[in-house]
Design a protein around this motif. Structure first.
Motif, short mmCIF file in Angstrom:
data_model
loop_
_atom_site.label_atom_id
_atom_site.label_comp_id
_atom_site.label_asym_id
_atom_site.label_seq_id
_atom_site.Cartn_x
_atom_site.Cartn_y
_atom_site.Cartn_z
N ILE A 204 2.90 4.42 12.98
CA ILE A 204 4.07 5.25 12.72
C ILE A 204 5.23 4.88 13.64
CG2 ILE A 204 2.79 7.21 11.78
CD1 ILE A 204 2.99 8.55 14.53
N PHE A 205 4.99 3.97 14.59
CA PHE A 205 6.04 3.51 15.50
C PHE A 205 6.15 1.99 15.43
CE2 PHE A 205 4.76 7.44 17.86
CZ PHE A 205 5.98 8.10 17.79
N GLY A 206 7.35 1.47 15.57
CA GLY A 206 7.56 0.03 15.72
C GLY A 206 7.12 -0.80 14.54
N THR A 207 7.10 -0.22 13.35
CA THR A 207 6.63 -0.94 12.17
C THR A 207 7.72 -1.87 11.62
OG1 THR A 207 7.32 0.88 10.74
CG2 THR A 207 5.05 0.91 11.53
N SER A 208 7.31 -2.77 10.75
CA SER A 208 8.26 -3.63 10.05
C SER A 208 7.83 -3.75 8.60
CB SER A 208 8.33 -5.01 10.70
OG SER A 208 7.21 -5.81 10.32
N GLU A 209 8.67 -4.34 7.79
CA GLU A 209 8.33 -4.53 6.37
C GLU A 209 7.21 -5.54 6.19
OE1 GLU A 209 11.81 -7.89 5.53
OE2 GLU A 209 11.89 -5.91 4.58
N ASN A 210 6.83 -6.21 7.30
CA ASN A 210 5.79 -7.24 7.22
C ASN A 210 4.41 -6.75 7.64
OD1 ASN A 210 7.54 -9.60 6.54
ND2 ASN A 210 8.46 -9.09 8.52
N CYS A 211 4.34 -5.66 8.40
CA CYS A 211 3.04 -5.23 8.93
C CYS A 211 3.14 -3.83 9.51
CB CYS A 211 2.58 -6.20 10.01
SG CYS A 211 0.97 -5.82 10.74
N ILE A 212 2.12 -3.00 9.21
CA ILE A 212 2.05 -1.66 9.80
C ILE A 212 0.69 -1.43 10.47
CG2 ILE A 212 3.77 -0.68 8.23
CD1 ILE A 212 1.47 0.57 6.62
N ALA A 213 0.04 -2.50 10.87
CA ALA A 213 -1.26 -2.41 11.52
C ALA A 213 -1.11 -1.83 12.93
CB ALA A 213 -1.91 -3.78 11.60
N VAL A 214 -2.22 -1.32 13.48
CA VAL A 214 -2.22 -0.78 14.84
C VAL A 214 -3.12 -1.60 15.74
CG1 VAL A 214 -1.71 1.58 14.09
CG2 VAL A 214 -4.09 0.86 14.34
N HIS A 215 -2.80 -1.57 17.04
CA HIS A 215 -3.67 -2.19 18.04
C HIS A 215 -4.83 -1.24 18.30
CE1 HIS A 215 -4.93 -3.84 21.97
NE2 HIS A 215 -4.49 -4.96 21.46
N PRO A 216 -6.07 -1.74 18.35
CA PRO A 216 -7.23 -0.84 18.38
C PRO A 216 -7.73 -0.40 19.75
CG PRO A 216 -7.97 -3.09 18.07
CD PRO A 216 -6.46 -3.13 18.12
N SER A 217 -7.21 -0.97 20.83
CA SER A 217 -7.81 -0.77 22.14
C SER A 217 -7.51 0.60 22.76
CB SER A 217 -7.32 -1.85 23.10
OG SER A 217 -7.74 -1.60 24.43
#
Length: 328
Positions: free
Chosen positions: A149-162
């Motif tokens: 929900i933060f820092g997304t782009s039209e290319n990717c909305i994945a999250v870092h899992p750590s």
């Protein structure tokens, strides 16, 4: 899984030389993420360079600085007496991640390098700009309950899992990297990248470089701290939303504060504006709620993850409240 060549070395210089000779080679330590990716065909290195024997496992504290070798295991770091005493927020964050068996094998450097658990990234039949640049993002308009929900782009909305990385970014850690040109240091907050136009690049590590260590400066966050992880089940699950919260409370006021979130962005997400608001304020629910509203500036959801817009600020308030309540 394709056939691959396996090499092992106990010398940093040799490891760097081996990786420099082959563009399709990669380092392997615990392998808890890399092996999964290889089995699923997401990545296919032709050469694995085992670095487990490199002298990078030490955890030490001197001159008000905690230094952690990149090959220290997650368990060793979380259970180190100096970490529990002076950096308990980090210990909590690590213990919230994965399972005890995986933490026994996973390394600090490997945890930093792990890739997203987005289902479209793992499914080679689906479009994913992170796995195959230019193919599209299946999560946008698809199943995106776990997504950013933060820092997304039209290319990717994945999250870092750590989880560990959320703790490290909150504690102003610094990363030492070694490569062909020698050593360089980088703020942990700058190590991971937002997706932008290059979602295939998770971090600023260059080809041929190796994470050597992580350093954390001394702080006064060993009393009022909490790591809150909201997830679908109580163990061995990635965060829907997580919050690392720590306060240095003096004379009834917040002298200093750290806030960071996981499960909400392509990188561990530091809440600097909310921190600035809280400094000098009384640690109470009203101020915590206002800080949570500030923290949500710029948040954007994509349908199935709409609930995170409500869950995230409530999690921030809960984490700060639990941190305030600690007396140890």
């Amino acid at each position: 899984m394709i056939n691959f060549q396996y090499l092992r070395t106990s010398v940093v210089k040799t490891a760097l030389g081996l990786i420099a000779k082959d563009s399709k080679a990669t380092f392997i330590a615990g392998g808890t993420n890399l092996v999964d990716l290889m089995k699923r065909g997401v990545t296919a290195p032709e050469k694995l360079i085992d670095i487990n024997s490199l002298p990078l496992k030490e955890i030490s504290y001197a001159n008000n600085l905690l230094q952690v070798g990149a090959l220290a295991t997650n368990t060793a770091l979380a259970e180190a007496s100096i970490v529990k005493e002076k950096f308990p927020l980090l210990s909590l964050a690590i213990q919230a991640g994965a399972s005890a068996q995986l933490r026994n094998v996973a390394t600090v450097g490997g945890n930093m390098m792990q890739r997203t658990r987005c289902g479209y990234f793992y499914d080679t039949t689906m479009p994913c700009n992170k796995r195959e640049p230019g193919s599209g993002c299946g999560a946008i308009g698809g199943y995106n309950r776990m997504h950013a929900i933060f820092g997304t782009s039209e290319n990717c909305i994945a999250v870092h899992p750590s989880d560990m990385c959320v703790g490290l970014v909150a504690l102003d850690a610094q990363v030492t990297i070694v490569g062909p040109k020698g050593e360089r240091k980088i703020r942990f907050a700058d190590f991971h990248k937002l997706a932008g136009n290059t979602p295939e690049k998770d971090n600023t590590l260059q080809k041929g470089e190796l994470i050597k260590s992580v350093e954390i400066p001394a702080n006064n966050f060993h009393k009022n701290y909490h790591y809150l992880k909201v997830r679908d089940r109580s163990s061995y699950a990635f965060a829907l939303v997580s919050v690392a919260a720590a306060m240095d409370i003096k004379n009834g006021l917040i002298n200093d504060v750290r806030l960071a979130m996981g499960g909400v962005a392509h990188k561990p997400w530091r809440l600097t504006e909310a921190e600035q608001f809280l400094k000098g304020k009384t640690p109470n629910k009203t101020n915590f709620e206002q800080a949570s509203k500030i923290a949500m500036n710029g948040a954007k959801s994509f349908g199935e993850n709409d609930f995170k817009l409500t869950l995230a600020p409530h999690a921030i308030v809960e984490a700060l409240t639990l941190a305030q309540a600690k007396t140890a």
